[in-house]
Design an enzyme around this catalytic site. Structure first.
Site, PDB file in Angstrom:
ATOM      1  N   GLU A 154       0.819  -1.223   0.000  1.00  0.00           N
ATOM      2  CA  GLU A 154       0.000   0.000   0.000  1.00  0.00           C
ATOM      3  C   GLU A 154       0.850   1.269   0.000  1.00  0.00           C
ATOM      4  O   GLU A 154       1.488   1.588   1.010  1.00  0.00           O
ATOM      5  CB  GLU A 154      -0.912  -0.002   1.240  1.00  0.00           C
ATOM      6  CG  GLU A 154      -1.789   1.231   1.348  1.00  0.00           C
ATOM      7  CD  GLU A 154      -2.815   1.135   2.471  1.00  0.00           C
ATOM      8  OE1 GLU A 154      -2.654   0.293   3.376  1.00  0.00           O
ATOM      9  OE2 GLU A 154      -3.786   1.912   2.430  1.00  0.00           O
ATOM     10  N   GLU A 160       2.611   9.751   6.197  1.00  0.00           N
ATOM     11  CA  GLU A 160       2.713   8.426   6.827  1.00  0.00           C
ATOM     12  C   GLU A 160       3.925   7.636   6.373  1.00  0.00           C
ATOM     13  O   GLU A 160       4.355   6.701   7.049  1.00  0.00           O
ATOM     14  CB  GLU A 160       1.431   7.636   6.574  1.00  0.00           C
ATOM     15  CG  GLU A 160       0.237   8.326   7.203  1.00  0.00           C
ATOM     16  CD  GLU A 160      -1.043   7.521   7.140  1.00  0.00           C
ATOM     17  OE1 GLU A 160      -0.974   6.291   7.267  1.00  0.00           O
ATOM     18  OE2 GLU A 160      -2.101   8.144   6.941  1.00  0.00           O
ATOM     19  N   HIS A 213      -9.034   0.597  -0.819  1.00  0.00           N
ATOM     20  CA  HIS A 213      -9.596   1.133   0.422  1.00  0.00           C
ATOM     21  C   HIS A 213     -10.537   2.276   0.067  1.00  0.00           C
ATOM     22  O   HIS A 213     -10.165   3.233  -0.602  1.00  0.00           O
ATOM     23  CB  HIS A 213      -8.482   1.592   1.378  1.00  0.00           C
ATOM     24  CG  HIS A 213      -7.942   0.464   2.214  1.00  0.00           C
ATOM     25  ND1 HIS A 213      -6.726   0.509   2.844  1.00  0.00           N
ATOM     26  CD2 HIS A 213      -8.490  -0.751   2.521  1.00  0.00           C
ATOM     27  CE1 HIS A 213      -6.545  -0.634   3.503  1.00  0.00           C
ATOM     28  NE2 HIS A 213      -7.590  -1.417   3.322  1.00  0.00           N
ATOM     29  N   GLU A 248     -12.103   1.386   4.725  1.00  0.00           N
ATOM     30  CA  GLU A 248     -11.138   1.756   5.748  1.00  0.00           C
ATOM     31  C   GLU A 248     -11.332   3.249   5.960  1.00  0.00           C
ATOM     32  O   GLU A 248     -10.688   4.085   5.335  1.00  0.00           O
ATOM     33  CB  GLU A 248      -9.701   1.451   5.301  1.00  0.00           C
ATOM     34  CG  GLU A 248      -8.715   1.657   6.447  1.00  0.00           C
ATOM     35  CD  GLU A 248      -7.268   1.618   5.999  1.00  0.00           C
ATOM     36  OE1 GLU A 248      -6.519   0.788   6.525  1.00  0.00           O
ATOM     37  OE2 GLU A 248      -6.884   2.405   5.116  1.00  0.00           O
TER      38      GLU A 248
HETATM   39 MN   LIG Z   1      -5.402   2.076   3.596  1.00  0.00          MN
END
Ligand SMILES: [Mn+2]
Length: 273
Positions: A154, A160, A213, A248
């Site tokens: 991912e 992040e 997602h 998500e």
């Molecule tokens: Mn995700």
């Protein structure tokens, strides 16, 4: 055929995360089934957290599939990543994910590598971090293949990870590996931050996408932000994506309403496929 999926997180340490259901496993599964979801995506503390027989029984009872298993607990609880400068930690990260792959494979579900990819940390050359990531994904991709499932990598937004942020960079990276078993996760929240155009990127890299997602621009359930979802749904149909779009998203305003909003949005965008 694009299928619906909802997340269930059973990791107390990440309770503030973007997962719809937080209750115990059977409560979440029963609610997912009641709303008509096709499948679940599970986040557990470890591969050993749920007895496979118990999960088999619940999936059969409620007629649901397991779409994928998350590995984020490896980082959150144990501090493990595939790009840690410490070789022993990288090794433990591979073992943790390997076990999760084997757990999910019993249900035909791939494991997802998101936060466990880590970051280029101070003192480490960028090329070195990418070598470690490639080494980890290759080993794990081959293990997944031996278990009969793919491995899902991912790309995350820039806040992040500083490794790979777009589908394009992710596709180039996984295509260079010596295994073709690593697919990409198109997370619509991360993509909303990083991509020039979500539909164009989906069309350009469709062959690499193995999981989606499903969240709006603000990571609330789809329909509660400003992402132009109709064009994204069209792009997913154009690449003949036949996997899951998995919620998500933050359980906003609460898990039950977030799940209801998600299935409503799923029906709106994917029912006439
Ligand atoms: Mn995700």
């Amino acid at each position: 055929m694009i299928k619906s999926c909802v997340t269930i997180a059973l990791v107390p340490e990440i309770k503030t995360g973007p997962w719809i259901f937080w209750e115990n496993l059977e409560t979440g599964i029963a609610k997912a089934a009641d709303l008509g979801f096709d499948a679940l995506e599970l986040f557990t503390p470890a591969a050993s957290a749920i007895e496979p027989e118990i999960l088999t029984g619940l999936l059969q009872k409620y007629n649901l599939a397991l779409a994928a298993v998350g590995t984020g607990a490896g980082k959150v609880i144990h501090g493990l990543t595939l790009t840690d400068p410490n070789q022993e930690i990288r090794k433990q990260a591979i073992t943790f994910i390997s076990d999760m792959i084997s757990f999910g494979a019993q249900f035909g579900a791939p494991a997802i590598i998101g936060s466990m990819q880590g970051n280029v940390v101070p003192g480490v050359e960028r090329e070195q971090a990418f070598e470690w990531l490639a080494e980890g994904l290759t080993k794990l991709g081959k293990h997944a293949q031996s278990e009969g499932v793919s491995l899902i990598y991912e790309p995350l937004n820039r806040y992040e990870t500083n490794l790979i942020n777009t589908l394009g960079d992710g596709a180039a990276f996984v295509q260079a590996l010596s295994t073709s078993n690593v697919k990409l996760l198109a997370d619509l929240f991360h993509m909303n931050i990083e991509e020039v155009s979500l539909p164009d990127s989906i069309r350009a890299h469709g062959a690499s996408i193995g999981h989606v997602h499903f969240a709006d621009s603000n990571r609330r359930p789809v329909g509660l932000g400003h992402t132009a979802m109709a064009d994204i749904a069209t792009a997913l149909r154009e690449i003949t994506y036949n996997g899951y779009v998995s919620a998500e998203a933050f359980p906003w305003p609460n898990p039950d309403e977030a799940a209801r909003q998600t299935i409503k949005a799923f029906k709106q965008y994917f029912n006439n496929q």
